[in-house]
Design a protein around this motif. Structure first.
Motif, short mmCIF file in Angstrom:
data_model
loop_
_atom_site.label_atom_id
_atom_site.label_comp_id
_atom_site.label_asym_id
_atom_site.label_seq_id
_atom_site.Cartn_x
_atom_site.Cartn_y
_atom_site.Cartn_z
N TYR A 195 0.78 -1.16 -0.06
CA TYR A 195 0.10 -0.10 0.01
C TYR A 195 0.97 1.18 0.04
O TYR A 195 1.95 1.36 1.03
CB TYR A 195 -0.88 0.02 1.13
CG TYR A 195 -1.63 1.25 1.30
CD1 TYR A 195 -2.47 1.82 0.61
CD2 TYR A 195 -1.25 2.24 2.32
CE1 TYR A 195 -3.25 3.01 0.58
CE2 TYR A 195 -2.03 3.48 2.64
CZ TYR A 195 -2.73 3.85 1.52
OH TYR A 195 -3.40 5.17 1.69
N ARG A 196 0.56 2.17 -1.26
CA ARG A 196 1.27 3.40 -1.04
C ARG A 196 0.44 4.45 -1.31
O ARG A 196 -0.69 4.35 -1.92
CB ARG A 196 2.56 3.34 -2.11
CG ARG A 196 3.11 1.87 -2.16
CD ARG A 196 4.48 1.92 -2.32
NE ARG A 196 5.38 0.69 -2.22
CZ ARG A 196 6.43 0.62 -3.01
NH1 ARG A 196 7.11 1.50 -3.57
NH2 ARG A 196 6.89 -0.93 -3.27
N GLN A 197 1.10 5.79 -0.91
CA GLN A 197 -0.07 6.77 -1.16
C GLN A 197 0.90 8.27 -1.41
O GLN A 197 1.88 8.16 -0.74
CB GLN A 197 -1.01 7.13 -0.11
CG GLN A 197 -1.91 8.21 -0.32
CD GLN A 197 -1.37 9.66 0.22
OE1 GLN A 197 -0.59 9.55 0.96
NE2 GLN A 197 -1.88 10.80 -0.40
N HIS A 198 0.65 9.06 -2.24
CA HIS A 198 0.90 10.35 -2.45
C HIS A 198 0.13 11.30 -2.75
O HIS A 198 -1.17 11.00 -3.44
CB HIS A 198 2.34 10.37 -3.23
CG HIS A 198 1.91 9.96 -4.98
ND1 HIS A 198 1.54 11.14 -5.47
CD2 HIS A 198 1.95 8.85 -5.53
CE1 HIS A 198 1.19 10.59 -6.80
NE2 HIS A 198 1.49 9.33 -6.83
N SER A 199 0.57 12.60 -2.74
CA SER A 199 -0.36 13.85 -3.28
C SER A 199 -0.05 13.91 -4.64
O SER A 199 1.05 13.88 -5.12
CB SER A 199 -0.27 14.90 -2.15
OG SER A 199 1.18 15.21 -2.23
N SER A 241 -5.51 12.70 -3.86
CA SER A 241 -4.59 11.86 -3.11
C SER A 241 -4.46 10.75 -4.27
O SER A 241 -5.56 10.32 -4.89
CB SER A 241 -5.05 11.08 -1.91
OG SER A 241 -4.21 10.25 -1.49
N ALA A 288 -3.36 6.68 -4.40
CA ALA A 288 -3.21 5.42 -3.61
C ALA A 288 -2.79 4.05 -4.49
O ALA A 288 -3.43 4.05 -5.49
CB ALA A 288 -4.09 5.12 -2.53
N CYS A 300 -5.26 1.31 -8.36
CA CYS A 300 -4.95 2.79 -8.12
C CYS A 300 -6.44 3.28 -7.86
O CYS A 300 -7.39 3.09 -8.38
CB CYS A 300 -4.46 3.29 -9.32
SG CYS A 300 -4.08 5.07 -9.10
N ILE A 335 -7.92 11.20 1.12
CA ILE A 335 -6.92 10.19 1.18
C ILE A 335 -7.51 9.09 1.55
O ILE A 335 -7.15 7.82 0.99
CB ILE A 335 -5.78 10.59 2.27
CG1 ILE A 335 -5.06 12.02 1.88
CG2 ILE A 335 -5.06 9.41 2.81
CD1 ILE A 335 -4.25 12.53 2.95
N SER A 380 -9.36 7.25 -1.59
CA SER A 380 -8.43 7.10 -2.57
C SER A 380 -7.95 5.43 -2.34
O SER A 380 -7.67 4.75 -3.17
CB SER A 380 -7.23 8.08 -2.73
OG SER A 380 -6.45 8.05 -1.66
N GLY A 381 -7.51 5.31 -1.09
CA GLY A 381 -6.96 4.07 -0.66
C GLY A 381 -8.32 2.90 -0.78
O GLY A 381 -7.90 1.72 -1.19
N ALA A 434 -8.58 2.11 -4.41
CA ALA A 434 -7.19 1.55 -4.85
C ALA A 434 -7.52 -0.14 -4.47
O ALA A 434 -7.16 -0.92 -5.40
CB ALA A 434 -5.95 2.19 -4.28
#
Length: 558
Positions: free
Chosen positions: A506-510, A519, A521, A536, A542, A545-546, A549
């Protein structure tokens, strides 16, 4: 083509110069530049430029930084004469720029050339006659002495007419045309006779232009010619040795660079190599070759696309896609391994500090495209031969998506299959659309309709998730608890017997900045059957978005 033994063609020969010095040297000084676009370039066009086009191109050349510009052959055509007069009478010549006019060493042509130059502040009279054995025999039927006399008489006439250009700083340039095919000792003899007639000084040197009118041999032989000439010329300090190479063998640039190593002081050529047959020397290439070696060429190509646009519009010529520095594809990589190396080089440069103070070192790119006014967005383009790194680069640079490294093969294969099926290159928007359809819009068999989360009062970390979903077209309400929204959603799926996977990444960025930030994810799932896939989700939340994904990965593992 003739089969061996070939008798129709013979090697040109070599120069007796056993102690040549040019191979030991480097180019460490900038030559005097002279553009011949408006004369040599213009005469090679299927439709020569009119005055309007020539004015626009002259203005561009001056702004680029050329201090010597050959504006035409005013004694040969009225348009050429009128253009020269317009430049002078309308005060269109920037301070410090000398206009150069070409003339054969013939009396009526020289006199007409002087008429065209009246009122100019700085002028170069460029007189020439052909000296090669072939021209002496076939074209003129003259002896060496007769050919030399033509050159000397022309220069004497020019000297006698200087008073007619009172107030004009006049310099002389002499060219033994077809120098490349002339005996070097005879070319030297003619040039020394011309110098004797002109009487140059160290402060006001003559320009001796040694044209490779037709490129006949390898660049090293040309360099030997130039070094031999420079070493044997009397009063060398009173002459500027000028190069004027053509590209008949495809080595005009190399011949010029080796000629500079051999002692030449000055270079004539055209933008992008326009000229007779296969063209003149490309001044853009030589100048930017110097720049890429840390030598300021004192010519400004920081907006090369604009230079190209004006050149193409005024001349009607086009710059080839693969042309050095200026072509559409020169800062482009299709090969997967090249794309991956470029991406890594760009990323490392960003990490280490992307500034002009840091040495440019990016695989496959000898120069920073931004220095030429070109952007990174066009560097990597995608077709069926492209690799995973190239697709990831485009999504990163164009759309702000930083894909996890293990995700690159999935996305790369997806996009490459698309390009392969359509047998063409994909634009950046098409790459994103392909990614979006697969990773952001796949809603079967699982679709998230809506959800709510709240913290469980007796726990600091656990949350409860109540979600509405569709699974295989049927609506369901699911609920679960877990260590965070994603974990709670996974337990909710498990409560309905829908969890046949484990979450492995699991990764996330803006994306973006300010109020418009979103966001992105990325979730990787692996099923009990061993199938693994990334998903994705992109949303302003945030949390959401997770979840999106995870749903994306769920659907991609089916």
């Amino acid at each position: 083509m003739q089969k061996k033994p070939i008798s129709k063609y013979k090697p040109w020969g070599t120069i007796d110069l056993p102690d040549r010095k040019w191979p030991e040297r480097t180019i460490d000084r900038v030559p005097y530049w002279c553009s011949v676009d408006l004369r040599d370039g213009n005469q090679a066009l299927p439709i020569p430029m009119g005055i309007k086009e020539k004015l626009e191109l002259f203005d561009l050349l001056a702004k680029v930084g050329f201090k010597e510009i050959e504006v035409g052959f005013p004694s040969a055509a009225q348009t050429e004469f009128d253009f020269t007069r317009k430049l002078i009478e309308d005060d269109l010549i920037p301070e410090g720029v000398a206009i150069q006019v070409l003339t054969q060493a013939r009396e009526h042509l020289i006199r007409r050339s002087f008429e065209s130059l009246k009122g100019a502040a700085k002028a170069i009279v460029h007189v020439y006659n052909s000296t090669s054995p072939l021209q002496r025999r076939v074209t003129f039927g003259m002896s060496k002495e007769q050919i030399k006399k033509i050159a000397v008489d022309g220069v004497r006439l020019i000297r006698s007419l200087l008073a007619e250009l009172d107030g004009t700083d006049v310099r002389l340039e002499y060219s033994p045309e077809s120098f490349s095919d002339t005996e070097v000792d005879y070319a030297l003899e003619v040039c020394e006779a011309v110098m004797e007639a002109w009487e140059p000084t160290e402060e006001r040197p003559i320009i001796l232009n040694l044209p490779a009118t037709v490129e006949l041999f390898t660049p090293n032989v040309h360099a030997d010619q130039i070094e031999w000439f420079c070493r044997n010329l009397k009063e060398r300090e009173k002459a500027l040795i000028s190069l004027h190479t053509h590209n008949d063998r495809g080595t005009g640039t190399a011949a010029t660079e080796l000629g500079l190593l051999a002692g030449a002081d000055r270079v004539e050529g055209t933008l992008f190599g326009n000229g007779e047959r296969t063209g003149n020397l490309d001044l853009v290439t030589v100048a930017l070759n110097m720049y890429s070696q840390g030598l300021d060429p004192e010519l400004d190509f920081s907006d090369l696309d604009r230079v190209r646009e004006i050149y193409e519009r005024t001349t009607g010529m086009t710059v080839h896609e693969r042309h050095p520095y200026g072509g559409d594809l020169v800062f482009t990589a299709f090969s997967g391994s090249h794309q991956d190396a470029i991406k890594k080089g760009m990323d490392l440069r960003t990490e280490e500090g992307d500034s002009d103070d840091n040495h440019w070192q990016v695989p496959y790119l000898s120069i920073d495209p931004r220095d030429l006014g070109r952007s990174y967005e066009a560097i990597i383009r995608i077709n069926s031969q492209s690799g995973k790194g190239g697709v990831a680069y485009v999504l990163s640079r164009e759309f702000g998506l930083e894909l996890p490294k293990p995700m690159h093969p999935e996305v790369g294969n997806l996009v490459n299959d698309k390009a392969d099926s359509e047998s063409r290159e994909l634009a950046a928007d098409e790459i994103y659309a392909t990614f979006k359809a697969e990773f952001l819009e796949k809603n079967t068999p699982l679709k998230l309709i809506g959800y709510q989360t709240h913290k469980i009062e007796e726990s600091q970390e656990e949350v409860s998730c109540l979600a509405s979903i569709e699974i295989n077209g049927q609506s369901k309400s699911i609920q679960g608890q877990g260590n965070g929204p994603i974990n709670a959603f996974v337990h909710a799926l498990e409560s309905k017997g829908l969890k046949d996977f484990k979450l492995t990444d699991y990764r996330q960025h803006s994306i973006g900045k300010g109020s418009g930030t979103e966001s992105a994810a990325f979730v990787q799932l692996q099923t009990r059957a061993g199938r693994a896939a990334y998903g994705c989700g992109i949303d302003s939340s945030i949390e959401k978005s997770g979840l999106l994904a995870l749903v994306s990965a769920f659907n991609r593992t089916r």
